[in-house]
Motif scaffolding. Structure first.
Motif, short mmCIF file in Angstrom:
data_model
loop_
_atom_site.label_atom_id
_atom_site.label_comp_id
_atom_site.label_asym_id
_atom_site.label_seq_id
_atom_site.Cartn_x
_atom_site.Cartn_y
_atom_site.Cartn_z
N ALA A 113 0.83 -1.20 0.00
CA ALA A 113 0.00 0.00 0.00
C ALA A 113 0.87 1.25 0.00
O ALA A 113 0.61 2.22 -0.75
N GLU A 114 1.95 1.26 0.84
CA GLU A 114 2.84 2.42 0.87
C GLU A 114 3.53 2.59 -0.48
O GLU A 114 3.70 3.73 -0.95
N LEU A 115 3.94 1.46 -1.08
CA LEU A 115 4.61 1.55 -2.38
C LEU A 115 3.66 2.09 -3.44
O LEU A 115 4.05 2.93 -4.28
N GLU A 116 2.41 1.58 -3.43
CA GLU A 116 1.44 2.09 -4.40
C GLU A 116 1.21 3.59 -4.20
O GLU A 116 1.12 4.36 -5.17
N GLN A 117 1.11 3.98 -2.91
CA GLN A 117 0.92 5.41 -2.64
C GLN A 117 2.12 6.23 -3.09
O GLN A 117 1.97 7.28 -3.73
N CYS A 164 4.40 5.36 -5.35
CA CYS A 164 4.49 5.32 -6.81
C CYS A 164 3.49 6.27 -7.44
O CYS A 164 3.79 6.94 -8.45
N ALA A 165 2.29 6.32 -6.86
CA ALA A 165 1.29 7.23 -7.41
C ALA A 165 1.77 8.69 -7.30
O ALA A 165 1.63 9.49 -8.24
N ALA A 166 2.38 8.98 -6.13
CA ALA A 166 2.90 10.35 -5.96
C ALA A 166 4.03 10.63 -6.94
O ALA A 166 4.09 11.71 -7.57
N LYS A 167 4.94 9.66 -7.10
CA LYS A 167 6.05 9.85 -8.04
C LYS A 167 5.57 9.93 -9.47
O LYS A 167 6.10 10.71 -10.29
N GLU A 168 4.55 9.16 -9.83
CA GLU A 168 4.01 9.24 -11.18
C GLU A 168 3.40 10.62 -11.43
O GLU A 168 3.56 11.18 -12.52
N ALA A 169 2.71 11.11 -10.39
CA ALA A 169 2.13 12.45 -10.55
C ALA A 169 3.24 13.50 -10.71
O ALA A 169 3.15 14.40 -11.57
N GLU A 170 4.31 13.36 -9.88
CA GLU A 170 5.43 14.29 -10.01
C GLU A 170 6.10 14.17 -11.37
O GLU A 170 6.49 15.17 -11.99
N TRP A 171 6.25 12.90 -11.84
CA TRP A 171 6.88 12.71 -13.16
C TRP A 171 6.04 13.31 -14.28
O TRP A 171 6.57 13.92 -15.22
N GLU A 172 4.73 13.14 -14.18
CA GLU A 172 3.85 13.76 -15.19
C GLU A 172 3.99 15.28 -15.15
O GLU A 172 4.01 15.95 -16.21
N GLU A 173 4.11 15.84 -13.95
CA GLU A 173 4.29 17.28 -13.83
C GLU A 173 5.61 17.73 -14.43
O GLU A 173 5.71 18.76 -15.12
N VAL A 174 6.68 16.90 -14.17
CA VAL A 174 8.00 17.23 -14.75
C VAL A 174 7.95 17.18 -16.27
O VAL A 174 8.47 18.09 -16.95
N LYS A 175 7.33 16.14 -16.82
CA LYS A 175 7.24 16.04 -18.28
C LYS A 175 6.43 17.20 -18.87
O LYS A 175 6.78 17.77 -19.91
N LYS A 176 5.37 17.54 -18.16
CA LYS A 176 4.54 18.65 -18.65
C LYS A 176 5.31 19.96 -18.63
O LYS A 176 5.30 20.73 -19.61
N THR A 177 6.02 20.19 -17.51
CA THR A 177 6.81 21.44 -17.40
C THR A 177 7.90 21.49 -18.44
O THR A 177 8.17 22.53 -19.07
N ARG A 178 8.58 20.31 -18.62
CA ARG A 178 9.65 20.26 -19.62
C ARG A 178 9.11 20.50 -21.02
O ARG A 178 9.73 21.22 -21.84
N ALA A 179 7.97 19.93 -21.32
CA ALA A 179 7.39 20.15 -22.65
C ALA A 179 7.02 21.62 -22.86
O ALA A 179 7.25 22.19 -23.94
N GLU A 180 6.47 22.24 -21.81
CA GLU A 180 6.13 23.66 -21.92
C GLU A 180 7.39 24.51 -22.10
O GLU A 180 7.41 25.47 -22.89
N GLU A 181 8.46 24.13 -21.38
CA GLU A 181 9.71 24.88 -21.52
C GLU A 181 10.29 24.74 -22.91
O GLU A 181 10.74 25.72 -23.54
N LEU A 182 10.28 23.50 -23.43
CA LEU A 182 10.79 23.29 -24.80
C LEU A 182 9.97 24.06 -25.82
O LEU A 182 10.50 24.63 -26.79
N LEU A 183 8.64 24.06 -25.61
CA LEU A 183 7.78 24.80 -26.54
C LEU A 183 8.07 26.30 -26.49
O LEU A 183 8.17 26.97 -27.53
N ALA A 184 8.27 26.80 -25.25
CA ALA A 184 8.58 28.25 -25.12
C ALA A 184 9.90 28.59 -25.79
O ALA A 184 10.04 29.60 -26.51
N LEU A 185 10.90 27.73 -25.59
CA LEU A 185 12.21 27.97 -26.21
C LEU A 185 12.13 27.89 -27.74
O LEU A 185 12.73 28.71 -28.46
N ALA A 186 11.39 26.87 -28.21
CA ALA A 186 11.29 26.72 -29.66
C ALA A 186 10.60 27.93 -30.28
O ALA A 186 11.04 28.46 -31.32
N GLU A 187 9.53 28.37 -29.68
CA GLU A 187 8.81 29.53 -30.21
C GLU A 187 9.68 30.79 -30.15
O GLU A 187 9.70 31.62 -31.07
#
Length: 615
Positions: free
Chosen positions: A181-185, A187-210
């Motif tokens: 249960a602790e691992l699932e919890q 992992c869920a938190a880390k997955e959420a953080e990873w999704e946030e990191v990917k989203k932020t990185r994609a936004e940063e790359l888009l801003a730089l490219a533009e």
């Protein structure tokens, strides 16, 4: 069972004590009476009858003669008259006759005491044999009880150990479930953080490219030339030569190759293209784009494979644990069933041996009963013949001494031929009765023929005129009556013993039949249980074999997974970081080739992003 055996022993001991007490009383009485008779005989032989009649011994003999003595009534009356001193005037018994009667009574009492002693010895022997057999039976049953109790104790210990194992397993399961249960919890938190990191990185790359796209536009460049004061005061390089761009891009490509720490043919090809100077930037930029896409594809494949490896390893390890527990359970069940089969085999062998021994004892008892019955029949026949001979002798003596008591033998019934002969006036041939001494009584004693006898000695001188001795004749008749009564008593005792022996034999047969039926039923049940257990044992062995093979296949699969996945799992983070660095360098190289100047650009750590401005 053991209680029944002990109860039988207690009853046998009580009966033995009762019989011993009865024998002791009988022995004491007999010895007292025999001693009194011996005193009486001694006194009469010495001629001291008067003093004897005044003694206590005379009183004992008088009581015994009145109540227990097995003598003819005439002899009893004569003895009582003598002991009481009230003889009639008509006849006074001689002391020799009284001594004879007393000796007969003494012999009878001695024989009775001897028979009682023999019966007591036989009873003691039977009691001792019974006690030995019952003690052995109790010892055997006690050993069986102790063995069963030991087995019960061992099973209790095993049950306690298994209960402890269950508790430990439940605790381990609860801990594993909590960890899961602790691992699932987490992992869920880390997955959420990873999704946030990917989203932020994609936004940063888009801003730089533009931003780069806008800054590289021709109109923006013309505007910057007109408005900015000069190249020295600008943070963006106003004009960059093609050679400088190529050199800067080549430097970034080589830096990417160095950061990756692995052989990259794509980077080498880009570096070769930049060194050749014959290929335009458009093709190099396309090669960089292809390389970046290829690196992202590899990273995606690594991520998928890492997820696959972790999932397969977890599933395989869980399966391995289940199979190992199943093998352990099978081994425990096999050990228990093997022990149970051995125990059943031992019990079956004991039951078979017991049935054989019971059949043997029944056969021996049957042979013994037949022998005892034959002895009984022979004794009855011999005693009956002896009684007939004694009756004939008594009748013959009565013919001489007491003619009134003589009974003539019944006339022989003539046969039809003899009756015809008599009716015709003929004379019958004389008949000589057979049997013992021509009495017509059958004899069963073989008499050895006399052969080679020596010549008889000359006869002694004859006595004087014969005088009839009625007193001695009556004494002999009384002795014959005593002998007949002894024979009757012996026949009665033999008949009682025969009936008791037959009853005991029939009871023993019934008990043996019941025991054999019970043992046979128990043998059938144990044989069936043994066969069922053997089938279950074979099935459990086959199950264990299949589980062992599956466990080996699982271990091989886990080994192949480790061979294929261990390196990836160990270096996944480093490979991911290296690819990110390569991508970053390639993107910088592409920007350089596209016209960006990174001379005043600040860089962060490997995991950061470039902050740059285009001219």
């Amino acid at each position: 069972n053991r209680d029944d055996a002990k109860d039988t022993m207690a009853k046998a001991e009580a009966l033995r004590e009762k019989e011993a007490a009865a024998y002791g009383q009988e022995k004491s009485d007999s010895e007292t009476n025999i001693a009194a008779i011996a005193k009486a005989v001694a006194a009469l032989e010495k001629g001291a009858a008067g003093s004897f009649l005044q003694s206590s011994a005379a009183s004992l003999i008088r009581n015994y003669a009145m109540e227990k003595a097995n003598i003819p009534d005439e002899s009893r009356q004569e003895l009582l008259a003598f002991l009481s001193g009230t003889q009639s005037a008509g006849y006074v018994p001689q002391s020799g006759e009284i001594v004879g009667i007393l000796k007969q009574i003494s012999d009878e009492m001695t024989q009775s005491l001897s028979d009682a002693t023999q019966a007591e010895m036989a009873a003691i022997k039977n009691f001792e044999e019974l006690m030995v057999a019952k003690k052995k039976e109790v010892a055997s049953l006690q050993a069986q009880i102790e063995d069963k109790m030991a087995r019960v104790g061992n099973l209790g210990v095993r049950i306690a150990e298994m209960s402890n194992d269950v508790e430990d397993t439940q605790e381990a399961l609860a801990a594993d479930q909590t960890f899961k249960a602790e691992l699932e919890q987490g992992c869920a938190a880390k997955e959420a953080e990873w999704e946030e990191v990917k989203k932020t990185r994609a936004e940063e790359l888009l801003a730089l490219a533009e931003t780069i796209k806008v800054l590289n536009d021709d109109d923006a460049l013309d505007l910057f030339k007109a408005t900015l004061p000069g190249a020295s005061a600008s943070l963006v390089q106003v004009s960059v030569s093609t050679s400088a761009q190529r050199s800067r891009a080549l430097q970034l490509v080589r830096s990417a190759a160095a950061r990756g720490g692995r052989t990259a043919p794509g980077l080498d090809l880009i570096a070769l293209a930049l060194n050749g100077k014959g290929i335009g930037f458009e093709k190099v930029i396309k090669m960089i784009d292809d390389m970046v896409a290829n690196l992202k594809t590899e990273q995606t494949e690594d991520d998928s494979k890492k997820e696959y490896c972790e999932g397969q390893l977890d599933q395989s390890d869980d399966k391995r644990k289940v199979l190992e527990q199943s093998i352990k359970d099978s081994e425990t069940a096999i050990d228990e069933m093997t022990g149970l089969i051995a125990s059943l085999a031992k019990e079956i062998a004991e039951l078979e041996a017991g049935i054989k021994a019971l059949d043997k004892s029944v056969a021996e008892a049957t042979e013994q009963r037949k022998a005892e019955n034959s002895e009984y029949k022979a004794l009855i026949q011999a005693d009956s013949t002896a009684k007939e001979v004694l009756a004939w002798a008594k009748n013959r003596l009565n013919k001489f001494y007491n003619p009134k008591l003589y009974k003539a033998p019944p006339k022989r019934e003539l046969t039809e031929e003899e009756r015809i002969t008599v009716n015709m006036g003929g004379t019958l041939a004389p008949t000589t009765p057979g049997g013992i001494a021509g009495t017509g009584i059958g004899a069963f004693v073989q008499i050895r023929a006399h052969s080679g006898r020596e010549a008889p000695v000359p006869p002694p001188e004859t006595f004087g005129p014969y005088q009839r001795k009625s007193e001695q004749g009556n004494g002999v008749i009384a002795m014959i009556d005593l002998l007949v009564k002894e024979l009757d008593k012996e026949m009665q005792q033999a008949e009682v013993s025969e009936k008791d022996a037959q009853v005991d034999y029939e009871k023993m047969l019934a008990d043996a039949a019941d025991k054999r039926a019970a043992d046979s039923k128990l043998l059938t049940e144990k044989t069936s249980a043994k066969a069922t257990t053997e089938e279950a044992l074979q099935a459990e062995k086959e199950k264990k074999t299949g589980t062992t093979k599956e466990h080996m296949a699982t271990m091989e699969y886990i080994s192949s997974l480790h061979a294929d996945c261990d390196w990836l799992l160990q270096y996944h983070a480093a490979r991911k970081e290296a690819r990110a660095s390569e991508v970053e360098s390639l993107v910088n190289a592409k920007s350089v080739l596209s016209g960006a100047d990174f001379s005043f650009v600040q860089t962060s750590s490997r995991s950061g992003f470039l902050a740059r401005r285009a001219l």
